[in-house]
Design an enzyme around this catalytic site. Structure first.
Site, PDB file in Angstrom:
ATOM      1  N   CYS B 416       0.801  -1.210   0.000  1.00 53.02           N
ATOM      2  CA  CYS B 416       0.000   0.000   0.000  1.00 53.02           C
ATOM      3  C   CYS B 416       0.842   1.272   0.000  1.00 53.02           C
ATOM      4  CB  CYS B 416      -0.976  -0.010   1.161  1.00 53.02           C
ATOM      5  SG  CYS B 416      -0.204  -0.247   2.765  1.00 53.02           S
ATOM      6  N   HIS B 460      -2.978   0.704   6.718  1.00 57.21           N
ATOM      7  CA  HIS B 460      -3.124   0.871   5.281  1.00 57.21           C
ATOM      8  C   HIS B 460      -2.784   2.318   4.926  1.00 57.21           C
ATOM      9  CE1 HIS B 460      -4.377  -0.334   1.391  1.00 57.21           C
ATOM     10  NE2 HIS B 460      -5.429   0.484   1.310  1.00 57.21           N
ATOM     11  N   ASP B 476      -8.079   4.495  -3.640  1.00 57.13           N
ATOM     12  CA  ASP B 476      -7.199   3.482  -3.064  1.00 57.13           C
ATOM     13  C   ASP B 476      -6.510   2.728  -4.196  1.00 57.13           C
ATOM     14  OD1 ASP B 476      -7.582   0.961  -0.426  1.00 57.13           O
ATOM     15  OD2 ASP B 476      -5.881   1.602  -1.651  1.00 57.13           O
TER      16      ASP B 476
END
Lengths: 317, 659
Positions: B416, B460, B476
């Site tokens: 991430c 995250h 995202d």
């Protein structure tokens, strides 16, 4: 309840030998090996494993790896103790059993000799409800004394013994049955009271002047002493001849105990009476002979003679 | 030879040795727990222990009941008044330690002592709930020694040895079983979720950091400890809505993204938000030693003793050092800062000079191709991640100076952090205001407890881009690559490599002890379900599931049992040197064709050999003579003649005679 369980157990052993591992009497020496050692967890072992489970659940739940490691360590150590328990019996050898003397109704002392090539700790031997614990060093025989209760005279087989150990942590119990093919002789119980032996007719003939087997002292030679009584070796260190002086002649008459002189009594009653006479004769340090059907023991005295006579009595049919 | 007679009595008093060892165990437990017990309780319990030892020296026997019961009541009262509760970690352990000491008051039979030992083992384990450092674990493991020695002391018929020496067999036992323990430790399937929602020990744990640089997250992503628990008023949001914002990061220096507090001094008021629906929830936060309070998406207002920052992050007034509960309302559908001020726009477009030229060129191309359609550029970037051969892994290849370039055009692998960072750089390069947001995504919904458990491993990072008319929009990019986000096997593959990858060697050399501690922390304490699943990655199994683990555990245990059995069944035959020497002679003769028959005595055999080798007749006759003498003239062959015989056999050579 206990009787029921025992009956159930003996029934199971009779009917299901494979299941209960009933072992036939076997000759000595008996050596422990893997095919006859059984292991079960003890009550404490079960409790402790429950605790370990709780600790495991707690450690996993809290994702606490240190606690988990500790639990694993403890679990591994306790399960390994099972092997240690096994090992403390494996290779142990019952080499022989020596029995003492006892009259019926009194416990007889058994001395069991165990040996091993390794030192062992906390081995226990159960006989009925009695238990003995012992340790043994490498290559040194350990003598373990057990009291075996007796009921009647005659040959009595050594019962099955249980050899077990919960060494080292008490969590597992390794055990094995010992069923030695050996019997012990139980002497008859003498009657409490009764008449003295009456066959004393030929007392005078049996009075012995120089009868006596035990050497009492050495004295100087006197003329007339038999030559065979001279102590040659001792005399060689001395300037005069020495003669072995034997015990003084018996002042008491010799008893001739005879089975046939007790008519009108049952076999057991005769045995009990003869046993009492033997005891009295022994207590009075008399000499006595014993005649039994099939056995004729010549006159004699001393503990060996007494044991011989009692054993003969015990073995009567 | 030793002999102990045991009377068969139901309650056999234990000997002093066992009691002393149990007292030692209890004292150790008390010592281990002393740091977190109230001082007066520690002193009271220590005095009780001493008093009991003194009492037993005077007179063997239980402490009378009229003394024991009030002490029990007193202990319970003390714990309840001090902690206000008897459940929970601190009061529970205080009670457990107290009960252990009180158990000692009545420990007179083997059974009591065994119960005491079990209890002590449990109490030792609870000490690890407070500190599972290397040193603490080692000391606790040492605490097992007196406990094991106590159990041994309960067995009858053993040699009398001094107290310190009784501890040694336990050490041997633990040392020999350590491999088995490690195997089980490695393979016992870890729980993904706690069986019961008890609070986890939260010491010295760090949550998200206020900066984001490569590798900075891996610590978190392999940390399975809970970060926060969320309970919702009403239904929980859909899984793809469970974004918990913590830090909004604007500043990028080419290597790491930073959250800057100075920005908040400048503009105090939070940016405006137009929210349509609000969701109300409560968060139970584990201690983080930081001030930031994660919130579900964008909060509408700050809870008590906390303030709402301009970018709608929540910062507590004080660092969170104990568990913290706070209630919040958040918007899931909103328009955040519909009008972007100039200052924010500049900040959201700023890029370090001279970094990542290829990425900026690509962004420029997109801008040219799509014109002013910002949404299309976002889409282009996402499709690049989706179709450009990118791979999600927790163990990516290291990146160079132009980290985003290397990642985008070279390595194509990361997690991430890499995706959000690269995406934000691309957006800024294309002239779209963008920023990185870190926090948590997902979590485990517990139906039983009706709450969402978010772990550190759920950390995250994602991006927010400002689009005209829509305000800040969450994008995202990781989701474009791996919609399932965390593939466990790949994540866990990082486990061992990361320790080296992130390790600062210089510091490690300076401080060896720290390396050991670190190794302990990462190798043992941090060995989580995630890492466990990646255990077999070197062998090509990416996801080691519970079934595989169980099979491995079974196989390993069987192996260890086999080793143990081999040891247990091993029987050394007493070596007969004389027999061995004769065997050697037999071998020599057998090579020349004279084999000893079964049932053939040595005399006959050697006689036969002498006839077969007439040249050696005398030698063989001498050998036979000395063998017979050694064997039959003594119980045990005397040493010196035996040596002579051995040498003679060794020197014996059969010279081939050519006939």
């Amino acid at each position: 309840m206990r009787e029921v369980l025992q009956r159930l157990q003996s029934w199971a052993e009779r009917r299901l030998p494979a299941l209960t591992r009933y072992r036939r009497p076997e000759s000595l020496p008996i050596e422990m090996h893997r095919r006859r050692i059984y292991i079960v967890p003890t009550g404490f072992g079960i409790g402790f494993s429950v605790l370990l489970m709780v600790m495991l659940a707690g450690a996993l739940n809290y994702a606490n790896n240190a606690a988990l490691l500790l639990t694993c360590l403890l679990g591994a150590a306790s399960s390994t103790s099972m092997l240690v328990a096994f090992r403390s019996l494996n290779g142990l050898r019952l080499s022989h059993i020596h029995a003492g003397h006892a009259i019926a109704g009194q416990p007889i002392e058994l001395t069991l000799s165990f040996d091993s090539t390794r030192a062992r700790n906390a081995i226990r031997l159960d006989l009925g409800r009695t238990s003995v614990a012992f340790a043994l060093d490498a290559n040194v025989a350990a003598r373990v004394k057990l009291a075996l209760p007796t009921a009647r005279r005659g040959w009595q087989p050594v019962p099955r013994l249980r050899l077990w150990s919960s060494w080292p942590l008490g969590m597992f119990r390794a055990w094995s049955w010992l069923n030695p093919d050996q019997s012990v002789l139980v002497w008859p119980q003498p009657e409490v009271a009764g008449p003295p032996p009456h066959a004393l007719a030929d007392d005078s003939r049996n009075m012995r002047l120089h009868q006596g087997d035990e050497l009492a002292t050495l004295r100087d030679y006197r003329v007339g002493d038999p030559r065979r009584h001279i102590a040659w070796k001792a005399s060689a260190h001395h300037h005069s001849l020495l003669v072995k002086d034997f015990e003084q002649p018996q002042s008491r008459p010799q008893w001739q105990l005879d089975w046939r002189q007790l008519p009108g009594l049952g076999d057991e009653a005769r045995i009990a009476r003869l046993a009492r006479w033997l005891n009295e004769a022994q207590a009075q340090r008399r000499h006595y002979s014993l005649w039994l059907p099939g056995t004729d023991i010549p006159a004699g005295g001393g503990p060996l003679h007494y044991a011989h006579c009692m054993s003969a009595l015990a073995q009567l049919p | 030879m030793t002999l102990w007679l045991l009377r068969k009595k139901p309650a056999l008093p234990v000997d002093n040795r066992a009691f002393d060892l149990l007292s030692l165990t209890a004292a150790l437990v008390l010592g281990l727990h002393a740091p977190h017990l109230p001082w007066w309780l520690t002193i009271a319990l220590a005095l009780t222990l001493l008093g009991r030892c003194w009492q037993r020296r005077q007179h063997v026997g239980r402490v009378p009941r009229w003394l024991k019961l009030p002490l029990l009541v007193l202990l319970t009262l003390a714990v309840v008044t001090h902690y206000g509760n008897i459940f929970g970690r601190e009061p529970g352990t205080a009670l457990a330690v107290g009960l252990l000491i009180l158990k000692l008051l009545e420990s007179e039979t083997a059974r009591d002592v065994r119960v005491g030992v079990s209890f002590a083992c449990f109490a030792l384990m609870t000490a690890l709930l407070f500190d599972q450092g290397l040193l603490a674990t080692f000391v606790v493991a040492l605490g097992l020694l007196p406990a094991l020695a106590t159990l041994r002391a309960l067995e009858p018929a053993q040699p009398q040895i001094s107290l310190p020496r009784t501890l040694l067999p336990g050490l041997t036992l633990l040392a020999t079983t350590l491999p088995l323990a490690l195997l089980v430790f490695l393979l016992v399937p870890r729980l993904n979720t706690p069986l019961w929602g008890a609070p986890s020990p939260g010491d010295a744990q760090t949550g998200l950091s206020d900066s984001m640089s490569p590798g900075n997250f891996t610590d978190l992503l392999t940390d399975d400890r809970p970060a926060l628990r969320v309970s919702f008023d009403g239904a929980p949001p859909a899984p793809d809505q469970r974004y918990f914002r913590a830090y909004v990061m604007w500043n990028y220096d080419g290597r790491s993204w930073r959250f800057i507090e100075s920005r908040h001094a400048a503009t105090q008021a939070p940016v405006p938000i137009e929210a349509s629906a609000a969701i109300s929830y409560r968060i139970n936060l584990e201690p983080t030693r930081q001030r930031v309070l994660p919130t579900l998406d964008v909060p509408l207002a700050a809870p008590e003793q906390a303030s709402l920052l301009p970018d709608r992050e929540v910062l507590a007034d004080k660092p969170v050092n104990t568990q913290l509960n706070y209630q919040l309302q958040s918007a899931l559908h909103y328009r955040l800062q519909p009008a972007l001020d100039e200052r924010s726009r500049n900040l959201g477009l700023r890029l370090p000079v001279g970094f990542n030229p290829r990425a900026l060129a690509l962004a420029g191309q997109w801008r040219q191709r799509y014109g002013s359609d910002d949404a299309a550029i976002v889409q282009a970037a996402l499709s690049l991640f989706h179709d450009g051969g990118f791979r999600y892994t927790l163990a990516p290849a290291p990146l160079g100076r132009d980290a985003v370039d290397d990642f985008l055009f070279d390595t194509h692998e990361g997690f991430c952090e890499h995706y959000s960072s690269a995406f934000t750089v691309l957006m800024r390069g294309a002239g779209i205001p963008a920023r990185v947001v870190t926090g948590y995504l997902g979590g485990y919904w517990s139906n039983l407890g009706d709450y969402l458990l978010v772990r550190n491993s759920d950390a995250h990072a994602w991006s927010e881009v400002w689009l005209a008319g829509r305000g800040w929009v969450r994008v995202d990019p990781t989701g474009a690559v791996r919609p399932g986000r965390v593939e466990l096997g790949a994540a866990a593959a990082a486990g061992d490599q990361l320790a080296w990858y992130r390790d600062d060697w210089m510091q490690g050399l300076r401080n060896h002890w720290d390396i050991v501690n670190r190794w302990w922390d990462q190798g043992v304490i941090g060995f989580s379900a995630l890492r466990q699943r990646g255990l077999l990655t070197p062998f090509g199994i990416r996801d080691t599931d519970t079934a595989t683990l169980s099979v491995l555990l079974a196989i390993g245990s069987v192996l260890f049992v086999a080793i143990g059995l081999a040891w247990a069944l091993l029987r050394r035959q007493p070596r007969d040197a004389l027999r061995g020497t004769l065997r050697e002679l037999e071998r020599k003769l057998a090579r020349k064709g004279v084999v000893r028959r079964s049932g053939e005595g040595p005399q006959h055999y050697l006689g036969r050999a002498a006839r077969a080798f007439p040249g050696h007749r005398n030698e063989l006759a001498t050998l036979m003579q000395s063998y017979l003498e050694l064997r039959y003239a003594h119980d045990d062959p005397p040493a010196e003649p035996l040596r002579v015989f051995q040498r003679a056999v060794k020197d014996f050579r059969i010279v081939n005679v050519v006939k």
